[in-house]
Every structure is written in structure tokens, then in C-alpha cells.
Motif scaffolding. Structure first.
Motif, PDB file in Angstrom:
ATOM      1  N   THR A  45       0.815  -1.205   0.036  1.00  0.00           N
ATOM      2  CA  THR A  45      -0.062  -0.023  -0.036  1.00  0.00           C
ATOM      3  C   THR A  45       0.836   1.259  -0.026  1.00  0.00           C
ATOM      4  O   THR A  45       1.913   1.374   0.288  1.00  0.00           O
ATOM      5  CB  THR A  45      -0.980  -0.082   1.212  1.00  0.00           C
ATOM      6  OG1 THR A  45      -0.108   0.248   2.393  1.00  0.00           O
ATOM      7  CG2 THR A  45      -1.806  -1.141   1.286  1.00  0.00           C
ATOM      8  N   PRO A  46       0.457   2.437  -0.264  1.00  0.00           N
ATOM      9  CA  PRO A  46       1.059   3.627  -0.333  1.00  0.00           C
ATOM     10  C   PRO A  46       1.969   3.782   0.830  1.00  0.00           C
ATOM     11  O   PRO A  46       2.959   4.175   0.936  1.00  0.00           O
ATOM     12  CB  PRO A  46       0.269   4.608  -0.658  1.00  0.00           C
ATOM     13  CG  PRO A  46      -1.042   3.910  -1.577  1.00  0.00           C
ATOM     14  CD  PRO A  46      -0.846   2.734  -0.940  1.00  0.00           C
ATOM     15  N   ASP A  47       1.013   3.680   2.113  1.00  0.00           N
ATOM     16  CA  ASP A  47       1.683   4.071   3.486  1.00  0.00           C
ATOM     17  C   ASP A  47       2.528   2.859   3.632  1.00  0.00           C
ATOM     18  O   ASP A  47       3.584   3.330   4.373  1.00  0.00           O
ATOM     19  CB  ASP A  47       0.373   4.116   4.729  1.00  0.00           C
ATOM     20  CG  ASP A  47      -0.310   5.477   4.222  1.00  0.00           C
ATOM     21  OD1 ASP A  47      -0.026   6.192   4.695  1.00  0.00           O
ATOM     22  OD2 ASP A  47      -1.349   5.230   3.358  1.00  0.00           O
ATOM     23  N   ALA A  48       2.444   1.618   3.449  1.00  0.00           N
ATOM     24  CA  ALA A  48       3.298   0.932   3.728  1.00  0.00           C
ATOM     25  C   ALA A  48       4.723   0.984   2.933  1.00  0.00           C
ATOM     26  O   ALA A  48       5.755   0.708   3.417  1.00  0.00           O
ATOM     27  CB  ALA A  48       2.895  -0.716   3.730  1.00  0.00           C
ATOM     28  N   LEU A  49       4.628   1.122   1.680  1.00  0.00           N
ATOM     29  CA  LEU A  49       5.762   1.408   0.885  1.00  0.00           C
ATOM     30  C   LEU A  49       6.578   2.584   1.493  1.00  0.00           C
ATOM     31  O   LEU A  49       7.753   2.618   1.587  1.00  0.00           O
ATOM     32  CB  LEU A  49       5.328   1.746  -0.623  1.00  0.00           C
ATOM     33  CG  LEU A  49       6.661   1.716  -1.370  1.00  0.00           C
ATOM     34  CD1 LEU A  49       7.345   0.538  -1.423  1.00  0.00           C
ATOM     35  CD2 LEU A  49       5.943   2.019  -2.844  1.00  0.00           C
ATOM     36  N   THR A  50       5.825   3.541   1.711  1.00  0.00           N
ATOM     37  CA  THR A  50       6.640   4.813   2.462  1.00  0.00           C
ATOM     38  C   THR A  50       7.470   4.394   3.465  1.00  0.00           C
ATOM     39  O   THR A  50       8.612   4.694   3.885  1.00  0.00           O
ATOM     40  CB  THR A  50       5.584   6.106   2.643  1.00  0.00           C
ATOM     41  OG1 THR A  50       4.823   6.315   1.487  1.00  0.00           O
ATOM     42  CG2 THR A  50       6.300   7.030   3.475  1.00  0.00           C
ATOM     43  N   GLY A  67      -6.355   2.777  -8.511  1.00  0.00           N
ATOM     44  CA  GLY A  67      -5.831   4.155  -7.964  1.00  0.00           C
ATOM     45  C   GLY A  67      -4.683   4.502  -7.286  1.00  0.00           C
ATOM     46  O   GLY A  67      -4.118   5.396  -7.468  1.00  0.00           O
ATOM     47  N   LYS A  68      -4.227   3.446  -6.502  1.00  0.00           N
ATOM     48  CA  LYS A  68      -2.891   3.594  -5.653  1.00  0.00           C
ATOM     49  C   LYS A  68      -1.597   3.339  -6.604  1.00  0.00           C
ATOM     50  O   LYS A  68      -0.827   3.509  -6.140  1.00  0.00           O
ATOM     51  CB  LYS A  68      -3.013   2.491  -4.621  1.00  0.00           C
ATOM     52  CG  LYS A  68      -3.031   0.912  -4.959  1.00  0.00           C
ATOM     53  CD  LYS A  68      -2.980   0.367  -3.847  1.00  0.00           C
ATOM     54  CE  LYS A  68      -2.783  -1.439  -4.052  1.00  0.00           C
ATOM     55  NZ  LYS A  68      -2.942  -2.258  -2.784  1.00  0.00           N
ATOM     56  N   ARG A  69      -1.859   2.917  -7.744  1.00  0.00           N
ATOM     57  CA  ARG A  69      -0.905   2.447  -8.490  1.00  0.00           C
ATOM     58  C   ARG A  69       0.115   3.796  -9.116  1.00  0.00           C
ATOM     59  O   ARG A  69       1.416   3.504  -8.818  1.00  0.00           O
ATOM     60  CB  ARG A  69      -1.013   1.663 -10.074  1.00  0.00           C
ATOM     61  CG  ARG A  69      -1.760   0.386  -9.694  1.00  0.00           C
ATOM     62  CD  ARG A  69      -2.206  -0.341 -10.952  1.00  0.00           C
ATOM     63  NE  ARG A  69      -2.935  -1.300 -10.781  1.00  0.00           N
ATOM     64  CZ  ARG A  69      -3.827  -2.067 -11.511  1.00  0.00           C
ATOM     65  NH1 ARG A  69      -3.902  -1.441 -12.794  1.00  0.00           N
ATOM     66  NH2 ARG A  69      -4.308  -3.064 -11.235  1.00  0.00           N
ATOM     67  N   PRO A  70      -0.304   4.761  -9.580  1.00  0.00           N
ATOM     68  CA  PRO A  70       0.561   5.926  -9.693  1.00  0.00           C
ATOM     69  C   PRO A  70       0.899   6.517  -8.633  1.00  0.00           C
ATOM     70  O   PRO A  70       2.045   7.095  -8.453  1.00  0.00           O
ATOM     71  CB  PRO A  70      -0.384   6.795 -10.597  1.00  0.00           C
ATOM     72  CG  PRO A  70      -1.727   6.333 -10.296  1.00  0.00           C
ATOM     73  CD  PRO A  70      -1.839   4.942 -10.215  1.00  0.00           C
ATOM     74  N   VAL A  71       0.232   6.675  -7.660  1.00  0.00           N
ATOM     75  CA  VAL A  71       0.817   7.013  -6.328  1.00  0.00           C
ATOM     76  C   VAL A  71       2.197   6.292  -5.591  1.00  0.00           C
ATOM     77  O   VAL A  71       2.812   7.001  -5.187  1.00  0.00           O
ATOM     78  CB  VAL A  71      -0.572   6.826  -5.052  1.00  0.00           C
ATOM     79  CG1 VAL A  71      -0.035   7.473  -3.674  1.00  0.00           C
ATOM     80  CG2 VAL A  71      -1.741   7.741  -5.507  1.00  0.00           C
ATOM     81  N   MET A  72       1.870   5.095  -5.857  1.00  0.00           N
ATOM     82  CA  MET A  72       3.168   4.104  -5.437  1.00  0.00           C
ATOM     83  C   MET A  72       4.071   4.595  -6.283  1.00  0.00           C
ATOM     84  O   MET A  72       5.263   4.484  -5.697  1.00  0.00           O
ATOM     85  CB  MET A  72       2.657   2.692  -5.439  1.00  0.00           C
ATOM     86  CG  MET A  72       1.640   2.398  -4.375  1.00  0.00           C
ATOM     87  SD  MET A  72       1.053   0.663  -4.090  1.00  0.00           S
ATOM     88  CE  MET A  72       2.542  -0.150  -3.448  1.00  0.00           C
ATOM     89  N   GLY A  73       3.854   4.777  -7.509  1.00  0.00           N
ATOM     90  CA  GLY A  73       4.972   5.156  -8.350  1.00  0.00           C
ATOM     91  C   GLY A  73       5.772   6.450  -8.084  1.00  0.00           C
ATOM     92  O   GLY A  73       6.996   6.402  -8.120  1.00  0.00           O
ATOM     93  N   GLU A  74       4.944   7.413  -7.542  1.00  0.00           N
ATOM     94  CA  GLU A  74       5.385   8.725  -7.032  1.00  0.00           C
ATOM     95  C   GLU A  74       6.279   8.462  -5.877  1.00  0.00           C
ATOM     96  O   GLU A  74       7.526   9.032  -5.659  1.00  0.00           O
ATOM     97  CB  GLU A  74       4.560   9.506  -7.043  1.00  0.00           C
ATOM     98  CG  GLU A  74       3.904  10.233  -8.102  1.00  0.00           C
ATOM     99  CD  GLU A  74       2.821  11.512  -7.562  1.00  0.00           C
ATOM    100  OE1 GLU A  74       3.220  12.387  -7.125  1.00  0.00           O
ATOM    101  OE2 GLU A  74       1.676  11.251  -8.005  1.00  0.00           O
ATOM    102  N   ILE A  75       5.787   7.727  -4.939  1.00  0.00           N
ATOM    103  CA  ILE A  75       6.575   7.367  -3.689  1.00  0.00           C
ATOM    104  C   ILE A  75       7.870   6.652  -4.067  1.00  0.00           C
ATOM    105  O   ILE A  75       8.939   7.065  -3.331  1.00  0.00           O
ATOM    106  CB  ILE A  75       5.706   6.316  -2.797  1.00  0.00           C
ATOM    107  CG1 ILE A  75       4.460   7.297  -2.370  1.00  0.00           C
ATOM    108  CG2 ILE A  75       6.294   5.818  -1.655  1.00  0.00           C
ATOM    109  CD1 ILE A  75       3.382   6.171  -1.658  1.00  0.00           C
ATOM    110  N   ALA A  76       7.899   5.847  -4.795  1.00  0.00           N
ATOM    111  CA  ALA A  76       9.161   4.998  -5.234  1.00  0.00           C
ATOM    112  C   ALA A  76      10.047   6.076  -5.895  1.00  0.00           C
ATOM    113  O   ALA A  76      11.297   5.913  -5.484  1.00  0.00           O
ATOM    114  CB  ALA A  76       8.926   3.860  -6.305  1.00  0.00           C
TER     115      ALA A  76
END
Length: 521
Positions: free
Chosen positions: A374-379, A406-415
Motif C-alpha cells: 500500500t502507499p503508506d506501507a511502501l513509504t 488508483g493506488k498504482r500511480p501514487v506508489m510510483g510517485e513514492i518510489a
């Protein structure tokens, strides 16, 4: 272990009349004893009650004839299922209710003798941290209970017997059957993860939880629940009166605080961020965050204001949260605070959760597997390993197909913001085209890195892992996220044997062999 019996050897049994009375169904005029329950026609045994519900694609009553042929003595279904069964010429007794999923859990509980009532049974829900917190709790319970069990994302473990888990939370008849078997095996305390899907689909129906636990709520599963509010509603079902006797709720996020304001059962609240505490019964007041494989130490205060020193066996701030929630839960489940603190401190590593597979050396980078999906977990994962990375942080990741897009591009930004080098690959594409999933992630990466600098797109996943290891230098850290412990990868409906830890070790063995061959040339 590849097989484990999921039912008791000696069923307690229940009459059809008793089951009908419990679920509020009209009682058929027949003297019948039921010895088991299932919703899978392939798992039917003589004397079973077979549950047939409307599914996402077909109604379970389509398999009723197969179930009866295999020995099912009666059916539990809705009006549509009854009509289908009668059209198929079935003459066995049929219990008809409006909500057969919920009724099936109650029926299984009746048939297996309400086993959850005879155990210290703990249910853990939340987006992130369920597995780690469950293992911490189980280890603490094992310090005073000679035989324990655990059920969740990684495994089903009953004493010394273990099998890979088919899903985070098993279907209700399997759950009650497993609990009954635990009692036969002298298990006195057990922990299960409770997924939001499981709560929504009544897989915990009929269960009596000694303690219900909430870790957090983050962006995930909105393809199923639609909104965060509906997602929380699903989690809240674990805390309903009559289902759980006591609650432990982490109030670090707004959803935990909202849940705490809604629950009707007695509950303790926990605030775990010493730098930003919220009003709670149990509060972390100071924390020394461990790094590089070293656990964290922290101080927390209880309702009486007394301070207690404790240790998380895993590094990082997130595991301070997991540890103190586990300590408070074990205490609520009957352990003294001293027993709970010591029990959590001695917990072993959790498969696929910040799992160090290759240690840093003069020749090799540090290589880690983490389940962050998830975005939070990846962060949290990337921020957690940055302080132990002298060189570059290399991330291998993707995102699931047939899940929240919806979370896919968000996780891309985080990465792109938190990793130095990205190896973009596939996770579990399922029925989606893998390249399409990667493209949505890439959109997020390109918002930060328009030129895709230090971004490598590699498939299949096993090659991506090897590519990352070959790119890495000894002072780098390589982390692969998204699958954690998972033993398979689902592509186009086919499950292929695959595990990130194994992929690391196999690639490392090839690299070491090449290195040795070069030295000997």
C-alpha cells in the motif's frame, strides 16, 4: 508440511433442529444429526451441512448436487438456492434463510460445539501490521499457554503442524473446524488475522473473540469497499457486541479514533507515536528506534500512569506500534504486563516482513523482502531502510492486478521520491495485462522523473530480482516489496510457484558462482 487436517477427529455434532433454531430457519420435520460443515463441494464428508450462497459469478447451489452425492446430509441456502436445488431433484432437508453467509458461521459453530468460547481467541484487523502484530501476540501468549495456534496471511499453524494459508481469513466452516481441532490438540490460545473482505462476507460469523484488535486503516481495497468509510465499517464488524468481548484500538490515525468513538464493547485505546501522541489509555512516551536489524526500545504508560520499558524485536517506528499494540492485547487476554512485554520482546522474525535475506558484506549488498503493498506501507518501508543504507536504495516493486488501480500511480510517485534506483516489475497481474499495470505505475514515476532516470522495467519478476542484485554494490540496499512471504505468483489465472526470498537466494548463488569462476580464471 503440505497437508493438515482442518477438522476435529471427533465431531461434537448437532441436530438439524438445533441448527435451524440457532439461525432462525424453519425446522424440517426430520430427525437428523450433522457432523460437519463446508461451503466447498470438494470438501464434503458424510453428515455435512453444505452452505450454498450467491457468489460474485455463480450461486453455490449449482454445486449442491455434487455436495449431496459426496455425502452432504442437508443444505443451507437462500430462496434462490432452494429453488435451484429442488429443480435439480434434490430431496435432502434444506434450511432457508435470507442471509445464508452469516447463518453458515452460526451453524458451523453449533455443529462444532462453539469452540471459540473455550479458547483465548484474538482477532487482529487493520490495513498494515496485521501479520506482524499477530505473530507478536501469539509469541506472548505462548509464554503462558503450552499450545497455541495462528491463522493468517502467512500460515495456518496448529501446535507443531503448519500449512500455507489459502487466504488471510478462511471461510467460516473452516475457521470453526480448525478451532475445534485446536481444542482436540490441547491448544488454549490462538490468534487470527481478520481481513475486511472476511468481515464483509461473514467469515467470522458465530465466533466469540476474547479480544478484537485494530492496527490502522490506510488506502487499500477501495475496489471492493468503494470508500474509506465503508472500509472502516467492514473492520468495525469485528468489534460488534456478541462477537468480541473486549477491544484494543490503535488511535494514531483518524480512522482508529473514529472506530474508538463508535464501539459499544469495553475497549482500550493505544497511541504509539511519542512525537505526536493522541489521548489514549496506553501511550508510548519515548522511543529509541532500532536500525540495521536491531529492535527498538520504548517506554509506554498505562491507565494508571505507571511507565513501562519494552522492546520491539524488529527495527523501525512501525514496529514500535505493532509491539505496543501486541503487548496491550496480550495483557487484555490475561497475561501480566511483565509476561506480555517479555513475550513480545522474544518474538522471532516474521516471514516476508522486513526479512533480511542477504546480509551486507565486502562483496554483497543488504537484500530485504517486505510485504509493503500500500502507499503508506511502501513509504514506511523505504524510509525505514534509508538510515541503514550507506549507498543507493534499490527498489524492486509492482502492484497487483484486479485490485485498486488508483493506488498504482501514487506508489510510483513514492518510489521515485524515496528510492534511488527502481526496478519496475510484476506482482500478481491476475487477469490484467501485466504491461498495463506497470504502465499505470510508470505514470506516477514519471511525475517525479520525466526521463525515467535509474528506472529499469524488467519482467518476469525473478529476472527483476536478479537484475537488482547485479546493479547493486556492497554499500547499497536492495528491497523487494509487495509479495513478502507469498509462495506463488498469479498470472492469467494460473498460480506459479514463486517466492521473493527464494529468488534472491537463487540469483545470489549464480552471482557468487560467477564471481568465483572469474577469480579462478
Amino acid at each position: 508440511m503440505t497437508h493438515m487436517e482442518l477438522r476435529p477427529d471427533h465431531a461434537r455434532t448437532a441436530t438439524l433442529a438445533a441448527v435451524a433454531a440457532r439461525i432462525g430457519a424453519p425446522t424440517p420435520d426430520v430427525d437428523l444429526t450433522l457432523t460437519g460443515a463446508t461451503v466447498d463441494s470438494r470438501d464434503v464428508r458424510a453428515g455435512d451441512l453444505f452452505g450454498a450462497f450467491a457468489g460474485f459469478t455463480v450461486h453455490g447451489a449449482r454445486f449442491a448436487a455434487d455436495a449431496v452425492a459426496a455425502g452432504a446430509s442437508a443444505l443451507l441456502t437462500d430462496g434462490e438456492g432452494e429453488a435451484m436445488a429442488r429443480e435439480a431433484g434434490l430431496t435432502v432437508p434444506i434450511l432457508v434463510v435470507e442471509e445464508p453467509r452469516a447463518a453458515m458461521g452460526e451453524a458451523a459453530a453449533e455443529i462444532y460445539g462453539d469452540p471459540s468460547r473455550d479458547l483465548v481467541f484474538v482477532g487482529v484487523t487493520g490495513t498494515n501490521g496485521k501479520t506482524t502484530t499477530s505473530y507478536f501476540i501469539e509469541n506472548a501468549l505462548a509464554s503462558v499457554h503450552a499450545h497455541t495456534g495462528i491463522m493468517g496471511t502467512v500460515e495456518l499453524r496448529l501446535g507443531a503442524d503448519t500449512i500455507e494459508s489459502p487466504r488471510t481469513t478462511v471461510e467460516s466452516p473452516v475457521l470453526h473446524g480448525l478451532l475445534a481441532r485446536m481444542l482436540e490438540q490441547r491448544v488454549t490460545a490462538a490468534v487470527t488475522e481478520v481481513a475486511s473482505h472476511a468481515a464483509s462476507l461473514d467469515r467470522i460469523s458465530g465466533v466469540d473473540f476474547a479480544v478484537a484488535v485494530f492496527t490502522n486503516l490506510q488506502w487499500d481495497h477501495l475496489d471492493f469497499h468503494g470508500t474509506m468509510e465503508a472500509y472502516l465499517d467492514a473492520k468495525a464488524r469485528l468489534f460488534e457486541p456478541g462477537r468480541a468481548r473486549f477491544g484494543v484500538i490503535n488511535v494514531d490515525d483518524q480512522w482508529g479514533r473514529l472506530l474508538a468513538s463508535r464501539v459499544e464493547i469495553p475497549a482500550w485505546t493505544v497511541s504509539t507515536h511519542a512525537d505526536d501522541p493522541h489521548e489514549a489509555d496506553w501511550t508510548v512516551t519515548e522511543a529509541e528506534i532500532g536500525l540495521d536489524g536491531v529492535g527498538s526500545t520504548f517506554t509506554f504508560a498505562g491507565p494508571d500512569g505507571a511507565a513501562h520499558r519494552a522492546t520491539s524485536p524488529l527495527p523501525g517506528l512501525v514496529n514500535v506500534s505493532n509491539a505496543v499494540v501486541a503487548i496491550v492485547t496480550a495483557h487484555a487476554a490475561g497475561l501480566t504486563l511483565k509476561q506480555a512485554i517479555e513475550g513480545v520482546a522474544t518474538a522471532h522474525g516474521v516471514p516476508g516482513r522486513m526479512e533480511r535475506v542477504i546480509e551486507r558484506s565486502e562483496a554483497d549488498p543488504l537484500a530485504i523482502v517486505d510485504y509493503a503493498h500500500t502507499p503508506d506501507a511502501l513509504t514506511l518501508a523505504l524510509e525505514g531502510v534509508r538510515p541503514i543504507t550507506p549507498g543507493r536504495l534499490i527498489l524492486i516493486f509492482g502492484s497487483d492486478g484486479d485490485r485498486d488501480q488508483g493506488k498504482r500511480p501514487v506508489m510510483g510517485e513514492i518510489a521515485a521520491n524515496l528510492a534511488d534506483v527502481i526496478v519496475l516489475t510484476d506482482e500478481n497481474p491476475r487477469s490484467e495485462e501485466p504491461a498495463a499495470v506497470r504502465a499505470m505505475i510508470r505514470e506516477g514515476i514519471q511525475k517525479v522523473r520525466p526521463d525515467l532516470a535509474d528506472v529499469h522495467e524488467v519482467e518476469p519478476r525473478v529476472f527483476a530480482v536478479e537484475t537488482a542484485l547485479r546493479l547493486a554494490r556492497p554499500d547499497d540496499t536492495v528491497i523487494v516489496t509487495g509479495k513478502g512471504h507469498e509462495p506463488t505468483q498469479e498470472i492469467a489465472g494460473v498460480f506459479h510457484r514463486y517466492n521473493d526470498r527464494d529468488a534472491y537466494l537463487q540469483a545470489h548463488a549464480r552471482i557468487v558462482a560467477e564471481r568465483a569462476a572469474g577469480e579462478n580464471a
